[in-house]
Design an enzyme around this catalytic site. Structure first.
Site, PDB file in Angstrom:
ATOM      1  NE  ARG A 122      -4.217  -1.955   0.986  1.00 44.67           N
ATOM      2  CZ  ARG A 122      -4.139  -2.670   1.822  1.00 44.67           C
ATOM      3  NH1 ARG A 122      -3.786  -3.176   3.183  1.00 44.67           N
ATOM      4  NH2 ARG A 122      -5.356  -3.844   2.166  1.00 44.67           N
ATOM      5  CE  LYS A 144      -0.456  14.258 -14.681  1.00 44.11           C
ATOM      6  NZ  LYS A 144      -0.373  15.221 -15.730  1.00 44.11           N
ATOM      7  CD  GLU A 186       8.222  16.395 -22.179  1.00 40.08           C
ATOM      8  OE1 GLU A 186       7.937  17.516 -22.141  1.00 40.08           O
ATOM      9  OE2 GLU A 186       7.795  15.697 -22.588  1.00 40.08           O
ATOM     10  CE  LYS A 228       6.856  17.620 -13.903  1.00 36.17           C
ATOM     11  NZ  LYS A 228       6.516  16.044 -14.686  1.00 36.17           N
ATOM     12  CD  GLU A 238      -2.818  17.013 -16.168  1.00 37.94           C
ATOM     13  OE1 GLU A 238      -1.997  16.912 -15.710  1.00 37.94           O
ATOM     14  OE2 GLU A 238      -3.296  17.126 -17.365  1.00 37.94           O
ATOM     15  NE  ARG A 242       1.378  17.388 -12.774  1.00 37.37           N
ATOM     16  CZ  ARG A 242       2.115  16.052 -12.082  1.00 37.37           C
ATOM     17  NH1 ARG A 242       1.542  15.957 -10.562  1.00 37.37           N
ATOM     18  NH2 ARG A 242       2.533  15.502 -12.738  1.00 37.37           N
ATOM     19  CG  ASN A 246      -0.966  18.188 -20.497  1.00 42.34           C
ATOM     20  OD1 ASN A 246       0.034  17.312 -20.130  1.00 42.34           O
ATOM     21  ND2 ASN A 246      -1.567  17.798 -19.980  1.00 42.34           N
ATOM     22  CG  HIS A 249       2.426  16.680 -24.106  1.00 41.49           C
ATOM     23  ND1 HIS A 249       3.225  17.762 -23.885  1.00 41.49           N
ATOM     24  CD2 HIS A 249       3.343  15.773 -22.650  1.00 41.49           C
ATOM     25  CE1 HIS A 249       4.043  17.515 -23.070  1.00 41.49           C
ATOM     26  NE2 HIS A 249       3.876  16.464 -23.349  1.00 41.49           N
ATOM     27  CG  HIS A 253      -0.380  12.212 -26.284  1.00 40.74           C
ATOM     28  ND1 HIS A 253      -1.035  12.993 -24.553  1.00 40.74           N
ATOM     29  CD2 HIS A 253       1.177  11.966 -25.337  1.00 40.74           C
ATOM     30  CE1 HIS A 253       0.272  13.490 -23.610  1.00 40.74           C
ATOM     31  NE2 HIS A 253       1.078  12.428 -24.531  1.00 40.74           N
ATOM     32  CG  HIS A 267       7.129  11.847 -24.788  1.00 43.86           C
ATOM     33  ND1 HIS A 267       5.574  11.723 -25.189  1.00 43.86           N
ATOM     34  CD2 HIS A 267       7.366  12.384 -23.938  1.00 43.86           C
ATOM     35  CE1 HIS A 267       4.859  12.598 -24.443  1.00 43.86           C
ATOM     36  NE2 HIS A 267       6.287  13.315 -23.508  1.00 43.86           N
TER      37      HIS A 267
HETATM   38  N1  LIG Z   1       5.648  11.092 -15.461  1.00 44.64           N
HETATM   39  C1  LIG Z   1       5.902  11.936 -15.842  1.00 44.64           C
HETATM   40  O1  LIG Z   1       5.341  13.217 -15.586  1.00 44.64           O
HETATM   41  C2  LIG Z   1       5.922  12.185 -16.843  1.00 44.64           C
HETATM   42  C3  LIG Z   1       6.450  13.413 -17.606  1.00 44.64           C
HETATM   43  C4  LIG Z   1       7.500  12.962 -19.312  1.00 44.64           C
HETATM   44  C5  LIG Z   1       7.276  11.765 -20.053  1.00 44.64           C
HETATM   45  N2  LIG Z   1       7.063  10.067 -18.885  1.00 44.64           N
HETATM   46  C6  LIG Z   1       7.269   9.457 -19.725  1.00 44.64           C
HETATM   47  O2  LIG Z   1       8.671   9.457 -19.718  1.00 44.64           O
HETATM   48  C7  LIG Z   1       8.987   8.139 -20.932  1.00 44.64           C
HETATM   49  C8  LIG Z   1      10.318   8.718 -21.614  1.00 44.64           C
HETATM   50  O3  LIG Z   1      11.299   8.761 -21.158  1.00 44.64           O
HETATM   51  P1  LIG Z   1      12.396   8.458 -21.688  1.00 44.64           P
HETATM   52  O4  LIG Z   1      12.138   9.491 -22.576  1.00 44.64           O
HETATM   53  O5  LIG Z   1      13.598   8.823 -20.583  1.00 44.64           O
HETATM   54  O6  LIG Z   1      13.090   6.975 -21.651  1.00 44.64           O
HETATM   55  P2  LIG Z   1      13.100   5.614 -21.374  1.00 44.64           P
HETATM   56  O7  LIG Z   1      13.461   5.797 -20.176  1.00 44.64           O
HETATM   57  O8  LIG Z   1      13.475   4.545 -22.070  1.00 44.64           O
HETATM   58  O9  LIG Z   1      14.998   6.207 -21.567  1.00 44.64           O
HETATM   59  C9  LIG Z   1      15.552   6.342 -23.490  1.00 44.64           C
HETATM   60  C10 LIG Z   1      16.338   5.427 -23.605  1.00 44.64           C
HETATM   61  O10 LIG Z   1      17.396   6.097 -23.122  1.00 44.64           O
HETATM   62  C11 LIG Z   1      18.160   5.205 -22.520  1.00 44.64           C
HETATM   63  N3  LIG Z   1      18.670   5.780 -21.688  1.00 44.64           N
HETATM   64  C12 LIG Z   1      18.506   6.065 -20.624  1.00 44.64           C
HETATM   65  N4  LIG Z   1      19.659   7.137 -19.830  1.00 44.64           N
HETATM   66  C13 LIG Z   1      20.221   6.631 -20.251  1.00 44.64           C
HETATM   67  C14 LIG Z   1      21.971   6.896 -20.332  1.00 44.64           C
HETATM   68  N5  LIG Z   1      22.365   8.115 -19.181  1.00 44.64           N
HETATM   69  N6  LIG Z   1      23.084   6.355 -20.991  1.00 44.64           N
HETATM   70  C15 LIG Z   1      22.567   5.425 -21.694  1.00 44.64           C
HETATM   71  N7  LIG Z   1      21.455   5.373 -22.407  1.00 44.64           N
HETATM   72  C16 LIG Z   1      20.315   6.357 -21.255  1.00 44.64           C
HETATM   73  C17 LIG Z   1      17.319   4.044 -22.088  1.00 44.64           C
HETATM   74  O11 LIG Z   1      17.655   2.887 -21.685  1.00 44.64           O
HETATM   75  C18 LIG Z   1      16.662   4.136 -23.694  1.00 44.64           C
HETATM   76  O12 LIG Z   1      16.872   3.210 -23.771  1.00 44.64           O
HETATM   77  C19 LIG Z   1       7.468   7.605 -21.760  1.00 44.64           C
HETATM   78  O13 LIG Z   1       7.178   6.486 -21.077  1.00 44.64           O
HETATM   79  C20 LIG Z   1       6.344   9.128 -20.768  1.00 44.64           C
HETATM   80  O14 LIG Z   1       5.486   9.136 -20.930  1.00 44.64           O
HETATM   81  C21 LIG Z   1       6.457  10.931 -17.874  1.00 44.64           C
END
Ligand SMILES: NC(=O)c1ccc[n+]([C@@H]2O[C@H](COP(=O)([O-])OP(=O)(O)OC[C@H]3O[C@@H](n4cnc5c(N)ncnc54)[C@H](O)[C@@H]3O)[C@@H](O)[C@H]2O)c1
Length: 371
Positions: A122, A144, A186, A228, A238, A242, A246, A249, A253, A267
């Site tokens: 939990r 999130k 971003e 942020k 949100e 918040r 987006n 976005h 999306h 993304h």
């Molecule tokens: N929670 C939130 O508020 C929020 C906000 C924006 C995006 N997201 C989510 O984040 C995700 C995208 O995140 P991302 O772009 O980090 O993707 P990811 O986690 O897939 O990382 C991108 C790639 O980079 C590699 N990588 C990461 N750090 C590295 C490093 N230091 N050295 C070498 N390789 C590295 C990973 O293995 C992967 O192949 C999506 O699922 C999106 O929905 C969430």
């Protein structure tokens, strides 16, 4: 130099630490949170291969032992099977209610592990060690968490704030150029939505930041998380402001869905294209100065990131289908598309008052430019 940004949510306060060497010094950073000197770490194959041993050594230097689970890299890991696997592994490692789980990786690992921590017994505390630019400036902050399902992205999840975020800017040095630039989508979003001075700073400094300038990287990450954090403080779940985060976005999306969440479009690349379209739409509606969209597009071009639909390889559906996909966004309220538009750079606002035909024409022209 290590910068600290605080997120003073009542009862769930935490710090975001930004700077060099934070993975190596993670033991000292995390120790004050621990009731016993043991943590469970979840990472992905790419990040684990490069950074896990540095983290292990950093924890050991403070007498903290670490067990680790390494998951496959990529968006498809944010799924029920890997979620179940993570929760079962944490239980098999006997992680208790008062323990701390550590997410070492990009947004995929942060979202998945945060969600696992939110339901485990939990709710257990977790620490984010974001390693991608996108995760450092956005996904690791604000609480999130979640996974994707066959119905769409991020449709199952929870608000669960981390207890600490360690954004080690050295980790950005091992990202591929493409992943770094995707994260930049971003970063520029923050300037566009609420801080014209930051946008100007990025126009002047982002090229050297991308080339590896340490101070520029620390400043860009710090300013992004400050913004942020301010927005999350005003509106954690949100209900209003918040949604400004987006910006770009709703478009993004739809493009991600149209490209099957594949590596045709990352993304952050979709966010950059979406921001350019949101400013074009704002200009056509007479909301922002006509030169703003071209100024943004010129900057994105200089950075070498994706800017237009023409930059997405392969087939795309027609404008009507893209509009339908925009309508499936989970931010749609009562069937009304919600857009983040702008009265100028740094002045975004939320509205549902956008003529559908105008969006359709904008998309059609962007698609025509691909030919
Ligand atoms: N929670 C939130 O508020 C929020 C906000 C924006 C995006 N997201 C989510 O984040 C995700 C995208 O995140 P991302 O772009 O980090 O993707 P990811 O986690 O897939 O990382 C991108 C790639 O980079 C590699 N990588 C990461 N750090 C590295 C490093 N230091 N050295 C070498 N390789 C590295 C990973 O293995 C992967 O192949 C999506 O699922 C999106 O929905 C969430």
């Amino acid at each position: 130099m290590i910068e600290t940004v605080s997120v003073p949510l009542p009862g769930r306060e935490y710090n975001i630490r930004v700077g060099q060497g934070l993975i190596a010094s993670a033991g000292a950073e995390i120790a004050p949170l621990l009731r016993r000197k043991k943590v469970a770490v979840v990472t992905d194959e790419n990040v684990g291969a490069i950074h896990l041993e540095t983290l292990r050594a950093g924890l050991e230097s403070e007498g903290i032992t670490m067990t680790a689970l390494t998951l496959p890299a990529g968006e498809s890991t944010k799924s029920w099977p890997h979620f179940t696997r993570t929760v079962e592994w944490l239980l098999s490692e006997q992680v208790e209610r008062r323990d701390v789980v550590v997410a070492l990786g990009g947004g995929v690992i942060g979202d998945l592990v945060g969600f696992a921590a939110s339901v485990l017994r939990r709710g257990v505390r977790f620490v984010q060690i974001p390693t991608s630019l996108l995760a450092q400036v956005d996904s690791s902050v604000g609480g999130k968490t979640g996974i994707n399902t066959s119905h769409g992205k991020n449709l199952v999840g929870a608000f669960h704030q981390p207890s600490l975020v360690l954004a080690d800017t050295d980790a950005l040095g091992t990202l591929t150029q493409r992943d770094f630039l995707a994260g930049y989508g971003e970063v520029i979003k923050y300037g566009l939505l609420g801080d014209a001075n930051f946008f100007e700073w990025l126009e002047e400094n982002a090229t050297k930041m991308a080339a590896g300038d340490v101070d520029a990287r620390i400043y860009a990450v710090k300013r992004s998380v400050e913004m942020k954090a301010e927005i999350v403080l005003r509106d954690e779940t949100e209900q209003g402001d918040r949604a400004l985060l987006n910006l770009g976005h709703t478009f993004c999306h739809a493009f991600e869905a149209a490209t099957g969440y594949s590596d045709r479009l990352l993304h952050g690349e979709g966010v950059a294209i979406g921001c350019a379209l949101a400013f074009e739409l704002s200009s056509r509606l007479g909301l922002c100065p006509q030169e703003d969209p071209s100024r943004l597009r010129q900057h994105l071009r200089e950075m070498g990131t994706k800017v237009d639909l023409a930059d997405i390889p392969g087939e795309l559906p027609d404008a009507d289908k893209l509009l339908d996909l925009m309508g499936q966004d989970k931010k749609v309220v009562d069937g009304q598309l919600r857009f983040i538009l702008a009265r100028g750079i740094g002045q975004a606002f939320v509205t549902s008052d956008v003529p559908r035909d105008m969006v359709r024409t904008l998309l059609q022209e962007a698609l025509d430019a691909r030919r």
